[in-house]
Enzyme design. Structure first.
Site, PDB file in Angstrom:
ATOM      1  N   ARG A 118       0.808  -1.221   0.000  1.00 47.23           N
ATOM      2  CA  ARG A 118       0.000   0.000   0.000  1.00 47.23           C
ATOM      3  C   ARG A 118       0.840   1.269   0.000  1.00 47.23           C
ATOM      4  O   ARG A 118       0.306   2.358  -0.193  1.00 47.23           O
ATOM      5  CB  ARG A 118      -0.961  -0.007   1.196  1.00 47.23           C
ATOM      6  CG  ARG A 118      -2.105  -0.970   0.966  1.00 47.23           C
ATOM      7  CD  ARG A 118      -3.051  -1.013   2.145  1.00 47.23           C
ATOM      8  NE  ARG A 118      -4.215  -1.828   1.851  1.00 47.23           N
ATOM      9  CZ  ARG A 118      -4.227  -3.147   1.904  1.00 47.23           C
ATOM     10  NH1 ARG A 118      -3.140  -3.794   2.265  1.00 47.23           N
ATOM     11  NH2 ARG A 118      -5.310  -3.818   1.611  1.00 47.23           N
ATOM     12  N   GLN A 161      -2.042 -11.638   6.706  1.00 48.95           N
ATOM     13  CA  GLN A 161      -2.583 -10.823   5.619  1.00 48.95           C
ATOM     14  C   GLN A 161      -1.692 -10.922   4.392  1.00 48.95           C
ATOM     15  O   GLN A 161      -2.049 -10.434   3.325  1.00 48.95           O
ATOM     16  CB  GLN A 161      -2.618  -9.351   6.029  1.00 48.95           C
ATOM     17  CG  GLN A 161      -3.512  -9.006   7.187  1.00 48.95           C
ATOM     18  CD  GLN A 161      -3.304  -7.552   7.609  1.00 48.95           C
ATOM     19  OE1 GLN A 161      -2.384  -7.235   8.345  1.00 48.95           O
ATOM     20  NE2 GLN A 161      -4.167  -6.672   7.142  1.00 48.95           N
ATOM     21  N   HIS A 165      -5.779 -13.230   2.929  1.00 50.01           N
ATOM     22  CA  HIS A 165      -5.813 -12.484   1.670  1.00 50.01           C
ATOM     23  C   HIS A 165      -5.338 -13.335   0.492  1.00 50.01           C
ATOM     24  O   HIS A 165      -5.007 -12.821  -0.558  1.00 50.01           O
ATOM     25  CB  HIS A 165      -4.976 -11.200   1.764  1.00 50.01           C
ATOM     26  CG  HIS A 165      -5.604 -10.138   2.612  1.00 50.01           C
ATOM     27  ND1 HIS A 165      -4.936  -9.017   3.033  1.00 50.01           N
ATOM     28  CD2 HIS A 165      -6.866 -10.024   3.115  1.00 50.01           C
ATOM     29  CE1 HIS A 165      -5.750  -8.268   3.769  1.00 50.01           C
ATOM     30  NE2 HIS A 165      -6.919  -8.857   3.831  1.00 50.01           N
ATOM     31  N   SER A 171      -0.726  -2.829  11.067  1.00 50.38           N
ATOM     32  CA  SER A 171      -1.267  -1.600  11.660  1.00 50.38           C
ATOM     33  C   SER A 171      -2.676  -1.837  12.201  1.00 50.38           C
ATOM     34  O   SER A 171      -3.270  -0.953  12.805  1.00 50.38           O
ATOM     35  CB  SER A 171      -1.278  -0.475  10.632  1.00 50.38           C
ATOM     36  OG  SER A 171      -2.021  -0.867   9.504  1.00 50.38           O
TER      37      SER A 171
END
Ligand SMILES: [Zn+2]
Length: 243
Positions: free
Chosen positions: A26, A92, A110, A185
């Site tokens: 990201r 993830q 994911h 996070s």
């Protein structure tokens, strides 16, 4: 905490793979994809509409992930599982580094780059085969034997999360005495929701992540150092290594 816990489940995010040289997906990309929004180009609609552009981007991702090795943090979690301290790793990440490090019970919420599938006929191809097909195709689109474009078995933006993996991760989180969150996070569903599942069931949360998370105030422990040294220290402190 870990020694006294009946069940410990690790929950990992992009931060655990950064020391392996894998940038957070990201964060802004470099080079050719600098000004491209991954949420647009790695979207299921982009795969449907323009597989050539989608695969130009995904081919670049494959290239970034190629040859990357697990680091000391992946190894520490695998060792903690081998010694019976950690029950499972929920991740993830799609980079397969936990599996390479030796983690056995791995829930990839994911998905994974390990395989790609044909949504038309259901055929599934391993990564090496997909890369060969990608390189052999004039448009750079890896195609099924039935000629349709393949889709990586990764949860793209706009896609549903894999139901079975989410159900298993939720079960594990509910039974965890300690949820050990590493390199995440904790802002993106489903991992944020899993923290609540553990807390609501009376479990404790420990966080090993640089940077703030929404759960810092309710975490029993928050470590903000380098993820590799922190987890190696945790492993040493449990006395599990080599046992
Ligand atoms: Zn097919």
């Amino acid at each position: 905490m870990l020694r006294g816990a009946g069940s410990v489940v690790a929950l990992t995010g992009a931060g655990i793979s950064v020391p392996s040289g894998i940038p957070d997906f990201r964060t802004p990309q470099t080079g050719l994809w600098e000004n491209v929004n991954p949420m647009e180009v790695a979207h299921i609609d982009a795969w449907r509409r323009d597989p050539q552009r989608f695969w130009a981007f995904y081919g670049h991702r494959f290239h970034v992930l190629e040859g990357k090795e697990p680091n000391g943090a992946h190894a520490a979690l695998a060792e903690l599982e081998r010694c019976g301290v950690v029950d499972a790793v929920v991740t993830q990440n799609i980079d397969v580094l936990h599996r390479k490090a030796g983690t056995r019970r791995l829930i990839e919420v994911h998905g994974t780059i390990e395989t790609s599938s044909c949504l038309a006929c259901g055929a599934r191809y391993p990564l090496a085969d997909v890369r060969e097909r990608l390189e052999a195709d004039a448009a750079g689109v890896p195609r099924c034997d039935c000629a349709r474009p393949l889709k990586p078995d990764v949860v793209l933006f706009g896609e549903m999360l894999p139901e079975a993996a989410i159900a298993e991760a939720t079960r594990l989180a509910a039974f965890a005495d300690v949820l050990l969150c590493v390199g995440s996070s904790l802002e993106v569903w489903p991992v944020a929701g899993l923290v609540d599942v553990t807390l609501d069931a009376g479990g404790a949360v420990a966080i090993v992540t640089q940077g703030p998370t929404p759960y810092d105030d309710v975490a029993a422990v928050k470590l903000t150092g380098d993820v590799v040294s922190e987890l190696e220290a945790v492993l040493a402190a449990t006395g599990a290594a080599g046992s």
